[in-house]
Design an enzyme around this catalytic site. Structure first.
Site, PDB file in Angstrom:
ATOM      1  N   LYS A  60      36.652  46.055  38.089  1.00 27.09           N
ATOM      2  CA  LYS A  60      36.255  46.617  36.805  1.00 27.09           C
ATOM      3  C   LYS A  60      35.035  47.547  36.870  1.00 27.09           C
ATOM      4  O   LYS A  60      35.012  48.571  36.225  1.00 27.09           O
ATOM      5  CB  LYS A  60      35.967  45.480  35.826  1.00 27.09           C
ATOM      6  CG  LYS A  60      37.228  44.681  35.499  1.00 27.09           C
ATOM      7  CD  LYS A  60      37.227  44.168  34.107  1.00 27.09           C
ATOM      8  CE  LYS A  60      36.944  42.701  34.055  1.00 27.09           C
ATOM      9  NZ  LYS A  60      37.291  42.101  32.774  1.00 27.09           N
ATOM     10  N   GLU A 108      31.988  37.872  34.411  1.00 26.89           N
ATOM     11  CA  GLU A 108      31.770  39.308  34.625  1.00 26.89           C
ATOM     12  C   GLU A 108      31.562  40.021  33.286  1.00 26.89           C
ATOM     13  O   GLU A 108      30.770  40.951  33.193  1.00 26.89           O
ATOM     14  CB  GLU A 108      32.931  39.926  35.407  1.00 26.89           C
ATOM     15  CG  GLU A 108      32.906  39.487  36.870  1.00 26.89           C
ATOM     16  CD  GLU A 108      34.093  40.000  37.677  1.00 26.89           C
ATOM     17  OE1 GLU A 108      34.457  41.172  37.535  1.00 26.89           O
ATOM     18  OE2 GLU A 108      34.665  39.192  38.437  1.00 26.89           O
ATOM     19  N   HIS A 139      27.987  42.211  31.249  1.00 27.33           N
ATOM     20  CA  HIS A 139      27.917  43.487  30.523  1.00 27.33           C
ATOM     21  C   HIS A 139      27.110  43.369  29.226  1.00 27.33           C
ATOM     22  O   HIS A 139      26.842  44.376  28.574  1.00 27.33           O
ATOM     23  CB  HIS A 139      29.323  43.970  30.140  1.00 27.33           C
ATOM     24  CG  HIS A 139      30.121  44.495  31.283  1.00 27.33           C
ATOM     25  ND1 HIS A 139      30.013  45.779  31.748  1.00 27.33           N
ATOM     26  CD2 HIS A 139      31.043  43.908  32.064  1.00 27.33           C
ATOM     27  CE1 HIS A 139      30.839  45.966  32.756  1.00 27.33           C
ATOM     28  NE2 HIS A 139      31.482  44.841  32.966  1.00 27.33           N
TER      29      HIS A 139
HETATM   30  P1  NAD Z   1      39.063  32.931  38.186  1.00 30.20           P
HETATM   31  O1  NAD Z   1      37.629  32.550  38.148  1.00 30.20           O
HETATM   32  O2  NAD Z   1      39.985  32.274  37.215  1.00 30.20           O
HETATM   33  O3  NAD Z   1      39.658  32.657  39.654  1.00 30.20           O
HETATM   34  C1  NAD Z   1      39.045  33.134  40.803  1.00 30.20           C
HETATM   35  C2  NAD Z   1      39.777  32.567  42.023  1.00 30.20           C
HETATM   36  O4  NAD Z   1      39.205  33.142  43.212  1.00 30.20           O
HETATM   37  C3  NAD Z   1      39.667  31.045  42.180  1.00 30.20           C
HETATM   38  O5  NAD Z   1      40.931  30.530  42.581  1.00 30.20           O
HETATM   39  C4  NAD Z   1      38.668  30.875  43.321  1.00 30.20           C
HETATM   40  O6  NAD Z   1      38.911  29.689  44.062  1.00 30.20           O
HETATM   41  C5  NAD Z   1      38.990  32.097  44.159  1.00 30.20           C
HETATM   42  N1  NAD Z   1      37.885  32.481  45.048  1.00 30.20           N
HETATM   43  C6  NAD Z   1      36.573  32.614  44.743  1.00 30.20           C
HETATM   44  N2  NAD Z   1      35.873  32.959  45.847  1.00 30.20           N
HETATM   45  C7  NAD Z   1      36.770  33.027  46.865  1.00 30.20           C
HETATM   46  C8  NAD Z   1      36.667  33.299  48.265  1.00 30.20           C
HETATM   47  N3  NAD Z   1      35.499  33.598  48.833  1.00 30.20           N
HETATM   48  N4  NAD Z   1      37.787  33.264  49.005  1.00 30.20           N
HETATM   49  C9  NAD Z   1      38.985  32.964  48.446  1.00 30.20           C
HETATM   50  N5  NAD Z   1      39.153  32.697  47.141  1.00 30.20           N
HETATM   51  C10 NAD Z   1      38.055  32.722  46.361  1.00 30.20           C
HETATM   52  O7  NAD Z   1      39.143  34.534  38.096  1.00 30.20           O
HETATM   53  P2  NAD Z   1      39.984  35.409  37.058  1.00 30.20           P
HETATM   54  O8  NAD Z   1      39.432  35.188  35.681  1.00 30.20           O
HETATM   55  O9  NAD Z   1      41.422  35.199  37.323  1.00 30.20           O
HETATM   56  O10 NAD Z   1      39.548  36.915  37.455  1.00 30.20           O
HETATM   57  C11 NAD Z   1      39.821  37.527  38.699  1.00 30.20           C
HETATM   58  C12 NAD Z   1      39.315  38.959  38.689  1.00 30.20           C
HETATM   59  O11 NAD Z   1      40.152  39.775  37.861  1.00 30.20           O
HETATM   60  C13 NAD Z   1      37.903  39.129  38.129  1.00 30.20           C
HETATM   61  O12 NAD Z   1      37.142  39.917  39.021  1.00 30.20           O
HETATM   62  C14 NAD Z   1      38.102  39.862  36.830  1.00 30.20           C
HETATM   63  O13 NAD Z   1      37.042  40.712  36.475  1.00 30.20           O
HETATM   64  C15 NAD Z   1      39.342  40.671  37.137  1.00 30.20           C
HETATM   65  N6  NAD Z   1      40.016  41.115  35.906  1.00 30.20           N
HETATM   66  C16 NAD Z   1      40.354  42.432  35.781  1.00 30.20           C
HETATM   67  C17 NAD Z   1      40.966  42.896  34.625  1.00 30.20           C
HETATM   68  C18 NAD Z   1      41.359  44.343  34.487  1.00 30.20           C
HETATM   69  O14 NAD Z   1      41.971  44.691  33.484  1.00 30.20           O
HETATM   70  N7  NAD Z   1      41.052  45.213  35.431  1.00 30.20           N
HETATM   71  C19 NAD Z   1      41.236  42.016  33.576  1.00 30.20           C
HETATM   72  C20 NAD Z   1      40.919  40.668  33.736  1.00 30.20           C
HETATM   73  C21 NAD Z   1      40.297  40.236  34.902  1.00 30.20           C
END
Ligand code: NAD
Length: 338
Positions: free
Chosen positions: A131, A201, A205
């Site tokens: 993002k 995240e 902001h």
């Molecule tokens: P979440 O917190 O629900 O899950 C994160 C996962 O990553 C967990 O399973 C955790 O165990 C794993 N993880 C953390 N550190 C790790 C490592 N070092 N090695 C392996 N696995 C690891 O996250 P989420 O809410 O699903 O979000 C994921 C990403 O998607 C975020 O960065 C968020 O900003 C992004 N996102 C982007 C958009 C978009 O439209 N571009 C929209 C929503 C979310």
């Protein structure tokens, strides 16, 4: 035409992995369930990984993650590891591409993961839903190394950046001059714990908060903050990479792009309709605005994971043609995964 179709039907499915198995990672596994063209064979979370060349079962993976805390407990194919991604890359050589559903905390996390892939010698396609503009700038600096390593990396392939940024590129074509791109999103989720990284995240902001502060907040502190706002996060003038992507794609300057929205962490109904408005002047001198609005029934997960896999499929086509390096979602058209 018919030959091409027949060929694609006979092609074995693309073998892909999901890194990060939280809210988006789990939704991604569900999105892939009915797909013929992509087989989901690998995944990693913070504590472990699983690799099964014949394909993974989302139900079992999600249950194991919820009950035991890691997909590393799955049998067969699972293993616990505090270097889960690094190990998975080595044990799963047949994986052609990964969706990085990982938290970008700290802000250089995704660039660090890209470096890990470069150092591992693995070749294939990586897709993220990154993002922040500053985080994407770190990845852009890795372009020559990614290309030399034989990796095709598509960045910013979620909803915003992603689907809406790409829509802005298409909408811009009606104009001779682009004046403004305004992205407004509404997200509704039933509880913030389902998407911890996304919410942290977003908190980063808010005025008065930094990414680092948001990263170090305890779950109780996040819950207390959300109690004060009745579960709502109102975000304005966000540092979102849509601006950088549209500038790189030659659409407009980054200061002509604004991103903001409302996240309701206590109600799956969207607080407002997500849309992108592209304002410009046509060759006849008319000022106009195109608006592209997402259906209110579509969830954040649908609007992030669908595009991510569309871009992953497109990335695999590029990779197979020897086109490597870094691309944004604003310069490549996603394909549709059947
Ligand atoms: P979440 O917190 O629900 O899950 C994160 C996962 O990553 C967990 O399973 C955790 O165990 C794993 N993880 C953390 N550190 C790790 C490592 N070092 N090695 C392996 N696995 C690891 O996250 P989420 O809410 O699903 O979000 C994921 C990403 O998607 C975020 O960065 C968020 O900003 C992004 N996102 C982007 C958009 C978009 O439209 N571009 C929209 C929503 C979310």
């Amino acid at each position: 035409m018919s030959t091409t179709r027949t060929t694609s039907l006979l092609t074995p499915p693309l073998r892909i992995g999901i890194l990060g198995f939280g809210g988006l990672g789990q939704a991604a596994s569900r999105v892939l369930e009915p797909k013929q063209e992509i087989a989901w064979v690998a995944a990693a979370d913070h504590q472990g990984y699983v690799y099964h060349p014949e394909g993974l079962d989302p139900d079992r993976c999600i249950q194991t993650y919820h009950h035991q805390g890691s997909i590393g407990y799955l049998n067969p194919g699972g293993a616990l590891s505090d270097r889960s991604i690094e190990t998975l890359i080595q044990v799963a050589p047949g994986v052609e591409g990964y969706f990085l559903a990982l938290p970008n905390l700290p802000n250089h996390f995704m660039a660090d993961i890209a470096k890990q892939f470069i150092q591992s010698g693995w070749q294939g396609v990586l897709v993220d839903a990154l993002k922040r503009t500053s985080a994407m700038e770190l990845l852009l600096a890795l372009q020559p190394e990614l290309q030399a390593a034989g990796i095709t990396y598509l960045t910013g392939c979620g909803a915003t950046p992603g689907l809406l940024t790409a829509a802005a590129v298409v909408a811009a074509q009606s104009y001779a001059e682009i004046h403004r791109v305004q992205i407004t999103f509404g997200v509704g989720i039933a509880n913030w714990e389902a998407y911890r990284a996304t919410i942290r995240e977003d908190i980063g902001h808010l005025p008065g908060y930094t990414v680092e502060q948001a990263r170090t907040m305890t779950d109780a502190e996040v819950a207390a903050l959300l109690d004060q706002t009745n579960g709502l996060l109102t975000l304005e003038h966000m540092e979102h990479a849509d601006d950088l992507m549209l500038e790189l794609a030659g659409i407009c300057r980054r200061d002509q792009v604004t991103v903001g929205g409302i996240v309701d962490t206590r109600n799956p109904k969207k607080p407002l309709s997500t849309n992108v408005q592209v304002t410009g002047r046509t060759f006849e001198g008319k000022l106009s605005t195109h608006t592209f609005t997402l259906g209110d029934e579509t969830s954040m997960a649908a609007n992030v994971c669908g595009p991510a896999f569309g871009y992953l499929k497109a990335g695999i086509q590029l990779h197979r043609r020897g086109i490597w390096g870094l691309f944004t979602a604003a310069e490549v058209m996603p394909q549709f995964v059947r």
